[in-house]
Each structure stands twice: as C-alpha cells, then as structure tokens.
Design a protein around this motif. Structure first.
Motif, PDB file in Angstrom:
ATOM      1  N   THR A 299      -8.685  -3.372  -3.242  1.00 42.71           N
ATOM      2  CA  THR A 299      -9.049  -2.403  -3.875  1.00 42.71           C
ATOM      3  C   THR A 299      -8.046  -1.632  -4.413  1.00 42.71           C
ATOM      4  OG1 THR A 299     -10.985  -2.367  -2.797  1.00 42.71           O
ATOM      5  CG2 THR A 299     -11.099  -0.511  -4.430  1.00 42.71           C
ATOM      6  N   TRP A 300      -8.133  -0.965  -5.766  1.00 44.97           N
ATOM      7  CA  TRP A 300      -6.859  -1.026  -6.908  1.00 44.97           C
ATOM      8  C   TRP A 300      -7.411   0.748  -7.235  1.00 44.97           C
ATOM      9  CZ3 TRP A 300      -1.671  -2.263  -6.198  1.00 44.97           C
ATOM     10  CH2 TRP A 300      -1.086  -3.562  -6.070  1.00 44.97           C
ATOM     11  N   ALA A 301      -6.818   1.528  -7.040  1.00 44.27           N
ATOM     12  CA  ALA A 301      -7.413   3.057  -7.105  1.00 44.27           C
ATOM     13  C   ALA A 301      -6.380   3.654  -8.302  1.00 44.27           C
ATOM     14  CB  ALA A 301      -8.363   3.763  -6.425  1.00 44.27           C
TER      15      ALA A 301
ATOM     16  N   LYS B 114       0.714  -0.947  -0.562  1.00 45.62           N
ATOM     17  CA  LYS B 114       0.159   0.030   0.342  1.00 45.62           C
ATOM     18  C   LYS B 114       0.912   1.265   0.217  1.00 45.62           C
ATOM     19  CE  LYS B 114      -3.596   1.603   2.411  1.00 45.62           C
ATOM     20  NZ  LYS B 114      -4.829   2.311   3.768  1.00 45.62           N
TER      21      LYS B 114
ATOM     22  N   GLY C 279      -7.785   8.355  -6.630  1.00 39.96           N
ATOM     23  CA  GLY C 279      -8.323   8.072  -5.822  1.00 39.96           C
ATOM     24  C   GLY C 279      -9.758   7.405  -6.681  1.00 39.96           C
TER      25      GLY C 279
ATOM     26  N   GLN D  37      -5.375   0.861  -2.680  1.00 42.51           N
ATOM     27  CA  GLN D  37      -5.874   1.547  -2.107  1.00 42.51           C
ATOM     28  C   GLN D  37      -6.456   1.107  -0.859  1.00 42.51           C
ATOM     29  OE1 GLN D  37     -10.033   3.123  -3.335  1.00 42.51           O
ATOM     30  NE2 GLN D  37      -9.750   5.326  -2.956  1.00 42.51           N
ATOM     31  N   SER D  38      -7.025  -0.395  -0.613  1.00 37.28           N
ATOM     32  CA  SER D  38      -6.752  -0.593   0.763  1.00 37.28           C
ATOM     33  C   SER D  38      -7.732  -2.467   0.158  1.00 37.28           C
ATOM     34  CB  SER D  38      -8.707  -0.154   0.617  1.00 37.28           C
ATOM     35  OG  SER D  38      -9.747  -0.448  -0.210  1.00 37.28           O
TER      36      SER D  38
ATOM     37  N   GLU E  95     -11.974   4.088  -8.176  1.00 38.29           N
ATOM     38  CA  GLU E  95     -11.458   2.352  -7.720  1.00 38.29           C
ATOM     39  C   GLU E  95     -11.548   1.727  -9.473  1.00 38.29           C
ATOM     40  OE1 GLU E  95     -14.043  -1.468  -6.586  1.00 38.29           O
ATOM     41  OE2 GLU E  95     -13.833   0.026  -5.689  1.00 38.29           O
TER      42      GLU E  95
END
Length: 170
Positions: free
Chosen positions: A128-130, A57, A134, A103-104, A136
């Motif tokens: 989750t990729w962004a 991350k 920001g 992202q998360s 998604e």
C-alpha cells in the motif's frame, strides 16, 4: 605355487552387514546435517526478503542496494525491459519523487529452494502506497521471484522478476 585361502561365506555376510550399518548411519547423519543447513539458509534468505521491504518502506536506498549482486539482471513489473543493478532503485525514486511512499505491506512466502550457494524464492506481496499526508494512493499486488547467490558469506539477489497478480489474486 600359489596358495589361496578360501573364506567361508559367513565372513562376507558379517562384513557386509557391518559395512551397511556404517554406511546407513553415515548417510542418516549427513542428511540430517544437510537438512539443518538448508533450513538455516532458507530462513536467512526469507529474513533478507523481509528486510528488502523494510528498506523500501524506510527509503533506505543504501541498504537496499547492498542486497543486490553486482552482476544482477532482472525484470521488475514497472520496467519495459530487464534492468541491471545500476537501475534497481529507479522504481523507488520514481515514487518518492512524486511524494509517494510505501505505507504498509504484507508478504506471503510460497516456495523457496536452496541448492548449494543458490536460493530461489517465490512470494506474493500486497503493498500500500500513500502520499505525504498519509492518504492511500494505490495498492500493488505482485508475484515476485528472486534468485539469491551466496557471496563472501552473505546472500545477494542476482536475478528476479515481478508481475501483477491475476484477477484471482494468483
């Protein structure tokens, strides 16, 4: 002439009971100590798995690489063939070169087994990729297996494999 003293059977019974109590106590203490060490090792490995994803991350490739043993070989789901340590960050840099970052994520530990200086950990992750704004761009749902080895007082990944979860999320 040989003199043999005959001991009454009660001496053996007392000795055997005393010895059995001692052996039982020793085994109970040993099992307790081993159980505590195994739990400690399992917790250490799980903390390193969580650190792994924090390094991804943060795009901290140096700390990420430090988790991997020099003799690592594994098969990430993004690769058509197994890779060695020198290619372990390729999947991260492939994303970041396109402006995509982690992202998360949420991880679910499913099983861990420590045997001596080897630990095998199984878990699922939703990542989750962004993009740089920001927004998604995708979510990966994976099953991951990592095999860790204790080397010079620390744990490092020596083998692993990942794959997308099936249609049922399993």
């Amino acid at each position: 002439m040989i003199c043999v003293e005959i001991l009454p059977p009660s001496c053996f019974v007392k000795y055997d009971r005393h010895m059995l109590r001692t052996i039982t106590l020793f085994l109970a203490l040993t099992a307790t100590a081993l159980g505590q060490n195994l739990a400690k090792d399992e917790a250490q490995v799980w903390e390193l798995e969580k650190a792994y994803w924090e390094y991804v991350k943060a795009n901290d490739l140096e700390k990420y690489r430090a988790l991997w043993h020099e003799n690592f070989v594994g098969w990430p789901f993004v690769s058509p063939a197994p890779v060695r340590k020198d290619h372990i960050t390729d999947w991260i840099t492939s994303n970041t070169s396109k402006g995509i970052i982690l992202q998360s994520y949420s991880i679910e530990q499913l099983a861990i087994q420590v045997t001596g200086d080897i630990a095998t950990n199984y878990y699922r992750i939703n990542a989750t990729w962004a993009n740089s704004t920001g927004a998604e761009v995708r979510t990966d749902r994976l099953r991951i297996t990592h095999t860790w080895t204790r080397t010079r007082g620390t744990w490092q990944i020596i083998g692993g494999m990942s794959s997308p979860v099936n249609a049922n999320g399993q």
